[in-house]
Scaffold this active site. Sequence first.
Site, PDB file in Angstrom:
ATOM      1  N   GLU A  15       0.872  -1.365  -0.077  1.00 39.66           N
ATOM      2  CA  GLU A  15      -0.016   0.007  -0.034  1.00 39.66           C
ATOM      3  C   GLU A  15       0.815   1.233  -0.135  1.00 39.66           C
ATOM      4  O   GLU A  15       1.780   1.357   1.037  1.00 39.66           O
ATOM      5  CB  GLU A  15      -0.835   0.056   1.132  1.00 39.66           C
ATOM      6  CG  GLU A  15      -2.286   0.679   1.141  1.00 39.66           C
ATOM      7  CD  GLU A  15      -3.184   0.414   2.313  1.00 39.66           C
ATOM      8  OE1 GLU A  15      -4.025  -0.042   2.148  1.00 39.66           O
ATOM      9  OE2 GLU A  15      -2.606   0.702   3.533  1.00 39.66           O
ATOM     10  N   ASP A  28      -4.875  10.832   8.916  1.00 41.10           N
ATOM     11  CA  ASP A  28      -3.659  10.247   9.451  1.00 41.10           C
ATOM     12  C   ASP A  28      -3.321  10.681  10.985  1.00 41.10           C
ATOM     13  O   ASP A  28      -3.475  11.999  11.006  1.00 41.10           O
ATOM     14  CB  ASP A  28      -2.635  10.424   8.673  1.00 41.10           C
ATOM     15  CG  ASP A  28      -2.849   9.629   7.332  1.00 41.10           C
ATOM     16  OD1 ASP A  28      -2.816   8.491   7.668  1.00 41.10           O
ATOM     17  OD2 ASP A  28      -2.917   9.988   6.032  1.00 41.10           O
TER      18      ASP A  28
END
Lengths: 276, 405
Positions: free
Chosen positions: A49, A60
């Site tokens: 990924e 995030d």
Amino acid sequence: MNRLDARLAQLRAQNRAGLVCYFMAGDPDFDASRTLLAGLGAAGADVIELGLPFSDPVADGPTIQKAHLRARAAGQTTARTLALVAALRETDATTPVVLMGYLNPALQYGVQNFFAEAAASGADAALLLDLPVEHAAPFRAAARSSGLHLIAMTAPTSDDARLAEILRGVSGFVYHATINGTTGAARCSPAEVSTAIARVRRHTTLPVAAGFGIREPAQARDLAEQADLVVIGSQLVETLAQGGASAALESVYGFARALRGAAQSVRAPCARGSRP
Amino acid sequence: MTMTNSPRQAREPDAAGLFGRFGGAYMPETLMPALRELREELAKADADAAFHARRRQILADYVGRPSPLFPAETLTKELGGAQIFLKREDLNHTGAHKINNCVGQILLAERMGKRRVIAETGAGQHGVATATVCALFGLRCVIYMGAADMARQAPNVARMRLLGAEIRAVQSGAATLKDAMNEALRDWITHVEDSYYLLGTGAGPHPYPTMVRDFQRIIGEETREQVFARCGRLPDALVACVGGGSNAIGLFHPFLAEPSVRCYGVEAGGFGLASGKHAACLSGGRPGVLHGNYTYLLQDEDGQILDAHSVSAGLDYPGVGPEHAQLRESGRVTYATVDDDEALAAFHWLARSQGILPALESAHALAFARRLAPTMTPDEILVVNLSGRGDKDLDTVLQHKGDAA
């Protein structure tokens, strides 16, 4: 059938959960990132990924926020990320690459161009964190016409009605965020993840990946009893930042060994055969 | 002519929250159910007469509404054009229009049974207003504020703390409003079950732009009644500053269906559009997605969001509400820019000529009105939204004294 389909079929045949390893493209710079990616397949990553750097990564946590900053400071752009995938394909023709990022850089690249050039570079799927099902249709169509999967995401807050909507017509695999939180935040609770994944499976026959809040091989091994793919992100990004590429690859190897152990010792072949 | 305000249904976004191609709800899946819950609760509240009655009551007894419409005769005389009126949102409790929205949203948070409220703030006006309503309703309050803004808006930081709010300094990026909003959203993603996100401007994911607009419409509704009571007709021109754009959309919205009323939104030109150091998304940006909506943004070729710049912390944001983006494209509203220096000069001008210290945000609107009024005739009516008071900006203004006055 792209590399991701082939890898998912292979994992099913081997009756084991796959290891998805997240790294930020261009972290700490293009050349180091290229070297690291080239080693991931051999270290045991079943799927790569690859993060697309963005200035405002709201989903995030601090670890991956810093990776966005490092990559951008080193000049990483969407175009350079696609070049990085193309470079990986010179040495690794089989490990699937899922591009993971935020919508705006893809929008500015041009949606059709983004998916077409991603496919041409050797990517296999994309996951855009701030693209919910409500707005996904044109992006899914563009991805599909380029032979890419647009990966759908589910969360602990997604109820059955929403899951049905999200999972209608999706392809590749389903990414389940195991916690309400940003990447690398709290540790997920195995019992809650088990219930949530069972709920997701009522709405899809696709493989289910579990991600967010998975930090140790033992925890990954436990999750592999529930999920078809286990995603390790912040832990690897942090290891790379602290110890460099060799430490990161060592960590990947540790997770890979834990998952392969899980397949042999825990999972009975018939349990898997009951699902398509 | 009728005194009925134009129906707000005429300009509703579609089911996905889109005003034309702008708006929407581009958020991580974790937050999408919470946004749906908010939409549903908002619809219920909107249909509940008791909700509106309570909101109006608090706005009257606590905020001090209606805010006055002040005929600024010295300005009118000096400029020799239109009759200038100031809509005095600066006289609201907490000193800005921000409280109008906070009263509405805190009532929703209470209806939803949330005990913890999160907000972002730039100039600190929205943070102060949020801390204020949280104190009034007995809810826990966490405010995210960029470290750079904390330094230039120190009085508001102190006020929020005195009101019992927890202030979390945000160091990332340019440490201003955009970064505070990123951090507030991360908090919401993590505490979505028990927290209410009290967004302060008409941007963000659906339903925030519509909800904030509807809670700010009272500015325009009152203006309409006040101008009519005084002059027996509609105003000819409306001017408001635009950062996210909530005071502007609140003023403009009840007039949008009246073609004779010209509307002007004023963005922060910072050091000038050519310098690249500004906050004028509609004049110097391109459409893209940030903080949950598709709108005009300051961004580079790669889609990375650029840091905005304005002397005014409340306008220092690289995005703008999606309804403004649509109004720009339709041409219904005209958008202009005013640079830092011109805004600072307008601050001093209003202080000396009318005895009012405007917020630096509102000084942008005044500066534009200073250009516009002389082009109009003395029988025309120009309303400037004085969205906030300037007490919070004294440090900044004193630092620049000499450059601008």
